[in-house]
Design a protein around this motif. Structure first.
Motif, short mmCIF file in Angstrom:
data_model
loop_
_atom_site.label_atom_id
_atom_site.label_comp_id
_atom_site.label_asym_id
_atom_site.label_seq_id
_atom_site.Cartn_x
_atom_site.Cartn_y
_atom_site.Cartn_z
N VAL A 61 1.26 5.91 1.32
CA VAL A 61 2.36 6.86 1.49
C VAL A 61 2.00 7.95 2.49
O VAL A 61 2.85 8.62 3.02
CB VAL A 61 2.76 7.45 0.11
N GLY A 62 0.75 8.13 2.77
CA GLY A 62 0.24 9.13 3.71
C GLY A 62 -1.25 9.21 3.53
O GLY A 62 -1.85 8.39 2.82
N PRO A 63 -1.90 10.18 4.14
CA PRO A 63 -3.35 10.24 4.03
C PRO A 63 -3.85 10.61 2.64
O PRO A 63 -5.00 10.38 2.30
CB PRO A 63 -3.75 11.31 5.05
N TYR A 64 -2.97 11.14 1.79
CA TYR A 64 -3.41 11.63 0.49
C TYR A 64 -2.71 10.97 -0.69
O TYR A 64 -2.82 11.43 -1.82
CB TYR A 64 -3.21 13.16 0.42
N GLN A 65 -1.94 9.91 -0.44
CA GLN A 65 -1.22 9.26 -1.53
C GLN A 65 -1.02 7.78 -1.22
O GLN A 65 -0.80 7.39 -0.08
CB GLN A 65 0.13 9.92 -1.75
N ALA A 66 -1.10 6.96 -2.27
CA ALA A 66 -0.85 5.52 -2.15
C ALA A 66 -0.15 5.04 -3.41
O ALA A 66 -0.27 5.63 -4.48
CB ALA A 66 -2.16 4.77 -1.95
N ARG A 67 0.60 3.94 -3.26
CA ARG A 67 1.34 3.35 -4.38
C ARG A 67 0.95 1.88 -4.48
O ARG A 67 0.95 1.17 -3.48
CB ARG A 67 2.84 3.50 -4.13
N PHE A 68 0.65 1.46 -5.70
CA PHE A 68 0.24 0.09 -5.98
C PHE A 68 1.22 -0.51 -6.97
O PHE A 68 1.53 0.12 -7.98
CB PHE A 68 -1.18 0.07 -6.58
N GLU A 69 1.69 -1.72 -6.70
CA GLU A 69 2.63 -2.38 -7.60
C GLU A 69 2.19 -3.81 -7.84
O GLU A 69 1.85 -4.52 -6.89
CB GLU A 69 4.04 -2.41 -7.01
N GLN A 70 2.23 -4.21 -9.10
CA GLN A 70 2.01 -5.61 -9.45
C GLN A 70 3.30 -6.15 -10.03
O GLN A 70 3.99 -5.47 -10.78
CB GLN A 70 0.89 -5.73 -10.48
N ALA A 71 3.62 -7.39 -9.68
CA ALA A 71 4.81 -8.05 -10.22
C ALA A 71 4.46 -9.49 -10.56
O ALA A 71 3.58 -10.10 -9.95
CB ALA A 71 5.95 -8.01 -9.20
N PHE A 72 5.18 -10.03 -11.56
CA PHE A 72 5.03 -11.42 -11.97
C PHE A 72 6.32 -12.17 -11.68
O PHE A 72 7.41 -11.60 -11.74
CB PHE A 72 4.75 -11.53 -13.47
N SER A 73 6.16 -13.47 -11.41
CA SER A 73 7.31 -14.36 -11.24
C SER A 73 7.08 -15.60 -12.10
O SER A 73 6.00 -16.19 -12.06
CB SER A 73 7.46 -14.77 -9.78
N GLN A 74 8.10 -15.97 -12.84
CA GLN A 74 8.03 -17.19 -13.64
C GLN A 74 8.86 -18.32 -13.04
O GLN A 74 8.94 -19.40 -13.60
CB GLN A 74 8.44 -16.92 -15.08
N ASP A 75 9.44 -18.04 -11.85
CA ASP A 75 10.26 -19.06 -11.18
C ASP A 75 9.74 -19.41 -9.79
O ASP A 75 10.51 -19.68 -8.88
CB ASP A 75 11.73 -18.62 -11.14
N GLY A 76 8.42 -19.39 -9.64
CA GLY A 76 7.81 -19.80 -8.37
C GLY A 76 7.95 -18.80 -7.25
O GLY A 76 7.75 -19.16 -6.09
N GLY A 77 8.31 -17.56 -7.55
CA GLY A 77 8.44 -16.54 -6.52
C GLY A 77 9.85 -16.27 -6.07
O GLY A 77 10.07 -15.48 -5.15
N ALA A 78 10.83 -16.90 -6.69
CA ALA A 78 12.23 -16.65 -6.33
C ALA A 78 12.66 -15.24 -6.77
O ALA A 78 13.43 -14.58 -6.08
CB ALA A 78 13.14 -17.70 -6.95
N SER A 79 12.14 -14.79 -7.92
CA SER A 79 12.43 -13.44 -8.40
C SER A 79 11.14 -12.86 -8.97
O SER A 79 10.26 -13.60 -9.42
CB SER A 79 13.54 -13.45 -9.45
#
Length: 176
Positions: free
Chosen positions: A146-164
């Motif tokens: 997000v800048g030199p002093y902030q970052a955002r990390f997201e994890q997501a799961f898909s049970q349909d092969g990556g469609a959603s």
């Protein structure tokens, strides 16, 4: 002349410093150091139950290993639901010009299957396969600086092969 030939052979084998930065090896250099971490975790991902988010706060410490060809993130956060302690081992694979990220849960002592990828246009995208409740899933891990002093990390799961995708982990780090 032999010295120049030896130097040329060494550079050909190891690559120059500028080549290692250009190929992705330096992608995590900005993150080295100590961060204040606020984490939200979906209590029961990929389920029919209503979304319940658990909150945690603490620190992440990112340390370089092996001349920055690898690094480790030490996560320690706590909240009303308890605490999370873990490691994220990141290893650069120069032949493929990609990173592998492998999470270690200290509670159960297990390594998760790695996710693989790199940074494009400032966003890190990493994908892999895992299991949840005995069924196969896809895993996506995103890193946004997000800048030199902030970052955002997201994890997501898909049970349909990556469609959603269902996001189940959001961490916001602020440099201390």
């Amino acid at each position: 002349m032999k010295i120049l030939t030896a130097l040329a052979a060494f550079v050909a084998l190891t690559g120059s410093a500028s080549a290692s930065v250009a190929d992705g090896q330096g992608d995590f250099d900005w993150e080295l150091g100590t961060w204040q971490t606020d984490v939200r975790v979906l209590a029961d991902p990929l389920s029919e139950t209503p979304d319940e988010w658990l909150t945690f706060s603490g620190t992440s410490v990112v340390r370089p290993l092996l001349d920055k060809r690898a690094n480790v993130v030490e996560l320690k956060v706590a909240g009303p639901a308890g605490k999370i302690e873990g490691l994220n081992m990141r290893l650069y694979e120069p032949q493929a010009k990609r990173w592998s990220l492998t999470f270690v849960n200290i509670r159960d002592g297990l390594l998760t299957p790695s996710v693989y990828g790199g940074f494009r246009d400032g966003v890190g995208e990493f994908y892999g396969d895992d299991q949840l409740g005995g069924r196969p899933i896809k895993v996506r891990f995103l890193i946004n600086r997000v800048g030199p002093y902030q970052a955002r990390f997201e994890q997501a799961f898909s049970q349909d092969g990556g469609a959603s995708w269902e996001t189940n982990w959001i961490a916001v780090d602020r440099r201390r």
